[in-house]
Design a protein around this motif. Structure first.
Motif, PDB file in Angstrom:
ATOM      1  N   GLY A 475      -0.846  22.122  86.472  1.00  9.11           N
ATOM      2  CA  GLY A 475       0.352  22.891  86.142  1.00  9.11           C
ATOM      3  C   GLY A 475       0.227  24.364  86.444  1.00  9.11           C
ATOM      4  N   TYR A 476       1.221  25.087  85.952  1.00 10.79           N
ATOM      5  CA  TYR A 476       1.278  26.542  86.145  1.00 10.79           C
ATOM      6  C   TYR A 476       0.484  27.202  85.024  1.00 10.79           C
ATOM      7  CZ  TYR A 476       5.386  25.003  88.847  1.00 10.79           C
ATOM      8  OH  TYR A 476       6.246  24.362  89.700  1.00 10.79           O
ATOM      9  N   GLY A 485       5.357  25.682  77.772  1.00 14.21           N
ATOM     10  CA  GLY A 485       6.358  24.638  77.556  1.00 14.21           C
ATOM     11  C   GLY A 485       5.999  23.464  78.437  1.00 14.21           C
ATOM     12  N   ARG A 486       6.646  22.345  78.187  1.00 11.08           N
ATOM     13  CA  ARG A 486       6.373  21.140  78.978  1.00 11.08           C
ATOM     14  C   ARG A 486       6.618  21.372  80.460  1.00 11.08           C
ATOM     15  NH1 ARG A 486       9.470  15.902  77.817  1.00 11.08           N
ATOM     16  NH2 ARG A 486      11.197  17.392  77.955  1.00 11.08           N
TER      17      ARG A 486
ATOM     18  N   PHE B  35      14.310  28.357  79.986  1.00 12.13           N
ATOM     19  CA  PHE B  35      13.794  26.992  80.089  1.00 12.13           C
ATOM     20  C   PHE B  35      13.599  26.391  78.693  1.00 12.13           C
ATOM     21  CE2 PHE B  35      12.262  25.731  84.520  1.00 12.13           C
ATOM     22  CZ  PHE B  35      13.229  26.497  85.149  1.00 12.13           C
ATOM     23  N   ASP B  36      13.242  27.218  77.733  1.00  9.18           N
ATOM     24  CA  ASP B  36      13.154  26.717  76.359  1.00  9.18           C
ATOM     25  C   ASP B  36      14.533  26.267  75.865  1.00  9.18           C
ATOM     26  OD1 ASP B  36      10.446  27.212  76.240  1.00  9.18           O
ATOM     27  OD2 ASP B  36      10.668  29.163  75.264  1.00  9.18           O
ATOM     28  N   LEU B  45      15.595  18.664  81.802  1.00  8.90           N
ATOM     29  CA  LEU B  45      15.119  19.698  82.718  1.00  8.90           C
ATOM     30  C   LEU B  45      14.172  19.024  83.708  1.00  8.90           C
ATOM     31  CD1 LEU B  45      14.640  22.596  83.660  1.00  8.90           C
ATOM     32  CD2 LEU B  45      13.071  22.894  81.741  1.00  8.90           C
ATOM     33  N   VAL B  46      14.517  19.054  84.983  1.00  5.19           N
ATOM     34  CA  VAL B  46      13.713  18.381  86.002  1.00  5.19           C
ATOM     35  C   VAL B  46      13.037  19.434  86.886  1.00  5.19           C
ATOM     36  CG1 VAL B  46      13.735  16.793  87.957  1.00  5.19           C
ATOM     37  CG2 VAL B  46      15.270  16.398  86.009  1.00  5.19           C
ATOM     38  N   GLY B  47      11.748  19.610  86.676  1.00  2.00           N
ATOM     39  CA  GLY B  47      11.003  20.562  87.506  1.00  2.00           C
ATOM     40  C   GLY B  47      10.859  20.005  88.913  1.00  2.00           C
TER      41      GLY B  47
END
Lengths: 554, 554
Positions: A475-476, A485-486, B35-36, B45-47
């Motif tokens: 991840g970042y 966050g997720r 994003f939160d 939320l789709v990264g």
């Protein structure tokens, strides 16, 4: 080349004369005739997987060769490229962006042309905001002058230029290019130079007389403007320590005895921070001090101690001299100020104290021990050699790389300010084209890598030999420290297998110190091929720099 | 949600109320608080791997759900996203682009902030040129009204909106959102509607009286504006044949007895071209007629036979009625014109004559025969089912797909006009999110695939089940027909192995008709997983459509 020149051929010749040896880009119908001109030139046309990556490649190339170029088709190409040119603008990298466009005759028609947002002025307007010079070639009589002016401005200001070449203009006849000797020297106001240099000299002499120290921040503009020898001579004349920033690391050799580290506020080495923030005079020569260079608000340089010289102005405390170039200020100051005013003091000790190799105990291999960021960089430091170009991507890679002791003669490239993730993958391609005898060593986080990973394909196609470390912490990681966050978790790829998809050699996976040793040995045993290494890390493992940031009171 | 609303939470709620169920995007420090808010909302939320792909996903999503959204960080994110939003603008797709930004207080400071080109106005200025409405939220009191206006304009005009949300505004208190009932109905001038509809009715009745035919071009705006049922009713009332375009394919069912093919000038089916170009009245209802729809200058519709109705105006021959909406024109025309004026004539015969399944002999499998484009599409036609969403990428994929007979109930998505290569990979992701019960079938050329290939990773992560055909002819085949050069060749990947790198299932390679049969059987036997199929083709193999273009006198 036939006796009859065309605007397209003229532009290609001028790029070549400006020093461009490789043009990156993606073909598309609006730029195909210009691609023929590029193929007919002595330059190499390097097709990239997409436009953004092509722009990053041109940027990496320009940082080494002094100028780069990228060519794309209209709108779909031009808009996809934009972020790379915006980054080059922010970081003062002279990249010439050429975009094809519909025929000039189409502007008058009511046709809706494909690839278009509907207004033939839009792309030019967009590029005007992020380039030094943006021109549309609409008249073959004026085109040569416009091309010359745009390229000259780009070279002089070290910023990108945008040149829009409509389909019909490509093949329109124009005058022969002849010799190109662009006037790229920034001009000073002589009186202002003398006054500014006098004031700086007085400040330095007063500090020395009071027994106080000075420090020079060696900035990236010194490199962009070809002034590193002059800068080094001034620093040696003064005798004081110097630091660099993330943007200017290796602008002067890190093996120099006066080098005192890379300054990034409280995020970097503490002794480097002290050397800068407690000096009576901080002489910043060509540094573009961004929030990153100031350690993301963790650093503070007292304005009453700061002299900031940039490409064409000098700010002393709260007043500014305009039309004083960095070149003239350095030259005049060296004449005006007494030599040996300062000593680098304990710079040597300070410097090495910041280094990975000197943090804690020396690196003793424990083969079965899981690899960590700290141990990876400690080991990497002794791997790096003079022939290397180290490229560090945005995120923890560039922060961690700050403290790497770079061997004399090696180069360091990073977007130290604009910090667009994924930049290194394209920039690695470009850097290798620019310096074929060197080997890139690329540090890129997994999140960054995923944005631009396909450009490894072009690296494979060109049989380039970088060593690419993908730092996999799922991840970042930098954002986990800033604001978790997720959404900071990403899909975990089998990174080491990606190059094979592109026709390249199998990659390696590093999970332990023994694996790292094997990977480095493999890289040395395979000097002529891409070596792709996935380094598997704990999700929260990070450099000391990032950990300091996570704990900083912001 | 607490009693206290913030601007970020307000914006998230409004997106949800507008119909957004999935927000695509890439996190970055300037947008993390938002994003939160997205995570706290009912939306998913789709990264995505990069911003451009996220924009394409939101575009694909919006084409099905009527609205889409993407969220990114400042400059590095916003500029990387741009081309996707420009494409949505060109194609009239309502995508809401949200960009984080530095704190509003930073604008007054002299700090150079990372990720920035140096001017806090630039990104907003850039987006103004390619969106219907672009707002910067700088005041929490005004923000709700700005958000409502931007989203409303986007929904009403079917164009993107840009909303810039500075870091400090995300958390600034604002009023509660309450009910959202945006007024998205375009308003007509009633008298103009009556006059325009009367004139069109007269033209149609005169043509019928003279024994001449008429044809309707069913355009994509009818779908965007939710008018397909009304459009179909009008067509049935008139009784004449109708055609679609590359942008509007499947807007009305291709199984409809009056359907006469996809019109793309001389590039498409000849009988479809005749049906359009020889009709006495060509009634274009919501078609955005670009050069592509006109067969890249191979088609010609006589202006004195053309009635072009768009979202809010009507052009008849050489005069224009403003403020006449497509909705009102369709409704009024249906009342004004007599029913059964025309017959679809031999449309049924014409239609099937254009189809792959009916070109030459019926498809008889010859397992060892190398696969060709013609045979691939002929076989694909019988594979396609009602549950499918066919996505065709720019290049020969979209041209070839024009003639595919789509089953009733199936959907077709393409950037039929803006034609940004690689769009389908992101759009596939978005389309599946928008219609979870359907299965995407994606046709993408190898050159296009390489631009955005990493987004398969997100498709794997979300366990989506598209069937992705990568048409490998080792380069940009469409450009080989337009203007060939070495630059049209690309590095040849082992495409079928790419999904495995992302944690997905092994792909398949199709070299023969037997392989294709096996691949289609595999896809049917694995309805719940990604099926990645590389189709290996001759370098110059292409659709009839493209070959006609290569031979066309342009």
């Amino acid at each position: 080349m036939s006796a009859q020149w065309t605007v397209g051929a003229y532009l290609a010749r001028r790029l070549e004369q400006a020093g461009v040896g490789h043009v990156f880009g993606v073909p598309g119908d609006y730029c195909l005739p210009f691609f023929d001109d590029l193929e007919a030139s002595a330059m190499e046309l390097v097709g990239t997987c997409n436009e953004l990556n092509g722009g990053y490649a041109a940027d990496g190339y320009a940082r080494i060769r002094g100028v780069g170029a990228v060519a794309v088709t209209y709108d779909v190409g031009g808009f996809s490229l934009l972020n790379a040119i915006a980054g080059a603008h922010a970081e003062r990298v002279p990249v010439i962006a050429v975009s094809g466009a519909p025929r000039t005759t189409e502007a008058a028609s009511h046709h809706m042309l494909h690839h278009m947002t509907g207004d033939l002025n839009v792309q030019h307007e967009v590029y005007r905001t992020i380039t030094e010079s943006a021109v549309r070639l609409l008249d073959p009589l004026r085109a040569p002058e416009q091309i010359d002016a745009a390229i000259t401005a780009s070279l002089r200001e070290r910023r990108p230029a945008y040149i829009e070449l409509p389909l019909d203009m490509s093949r329109a006849a124009c005058r022969a290019p002849g010799v190109f000797s662009p006037d790229t020297v920034l001009m000073s106001d002589r009186d202002a130079v003398d006054e500014a240099a006098g004031e700086v000299a007085d400040l330095l002499e007063a500090a020395a007389a009071a027994g106080n120290g000075a420090v020079v921040i060696a900035g990236v503009e010194a490199h962009r403007l070809g002034l590193t020898a002059e800068l080094q001579a001034l620093i040696e004349h003064l005798g004081c320590p110097f630091v660099t920033t993330l943007s200017s690391k290796t602008v002067l050799s890190e093996a120099h005895p006066q080098f005192a580290g890379v300054y990034i506020g409280a995020l970097g080495c503490h002794r480097t921070q002290v050397a800068v923030e407690e000096a009576a005079v901080v002489l910043s020569l060509g540094a573009i001090m961004s929030d990153v260079d100031l350690g993301l608000s963790t650093g503070h340089i007292e304005p009453l101690r700061l002299v900031a010289v940039n490409s064409d102005n000098v700010r002393i405390h709260h007043h500014v001299y305009q039309r004083v170039t960095l070149a003239d200020l350095i030259a005049t100051l060296r004449r005006r100020v007494k030599g040996g005013l300062f000593t680098a003091g304990s710079a040597e000790t300070d410097r090495t104290a910041c280094r990975y190799a000197c943090v804690g105990a020396p690196y003793v291999l424990t083969p079965a021990r899981p690899i960590t960021i700290a141990r990876f960089y400690q080991r990497l430091e002794s791997f790096l050699a003079e022939e290397h170009i180290l490229l560090a991507d945005a995120g923890d890679s560039v922060l961690a790389a700050a403290d790497l002791a770079m061997p004399a003669g090696s180069l360091f490239l990073a977007q130290g300010y604009y910090l667009s993730i994924g930049w290194t993958v394209g920039a690695t391609l470009g850097a290798k084209c620019a310096a074929p005898s060197r080997r890139p060593v690329t540090l890129v986080g997994d999140g960054a890598f995923q944005t631009t990973a396909q450009e490894l394909s072009t690296i494979v196609r060109l049989r380039q030999n970088p060593v690419v470390f993908v730092m996999n912490n799922e991840g970042y990681v930098i954002e986990r420290y800033i604001h978790d966050g997720r959404y900071n978790d990403i899909n975990v790829w089998k990174y080491s297998r990606l190059a094979e998809v592109f026709g390249g050699p199998p990659g390696l996976v590093v999970e332990t110190e023994g694996d790292l040793e094997a990977a480095l040995a493999h890289a040395q045993a395979h000097p002529d091929e891409l070596v792709l290494v996935e380094v598997r890390l704990d999700r929260l493992d990070a450099s000391q720099t990032l950990k300091r940031f996570g704990h900083a009171d912001r």
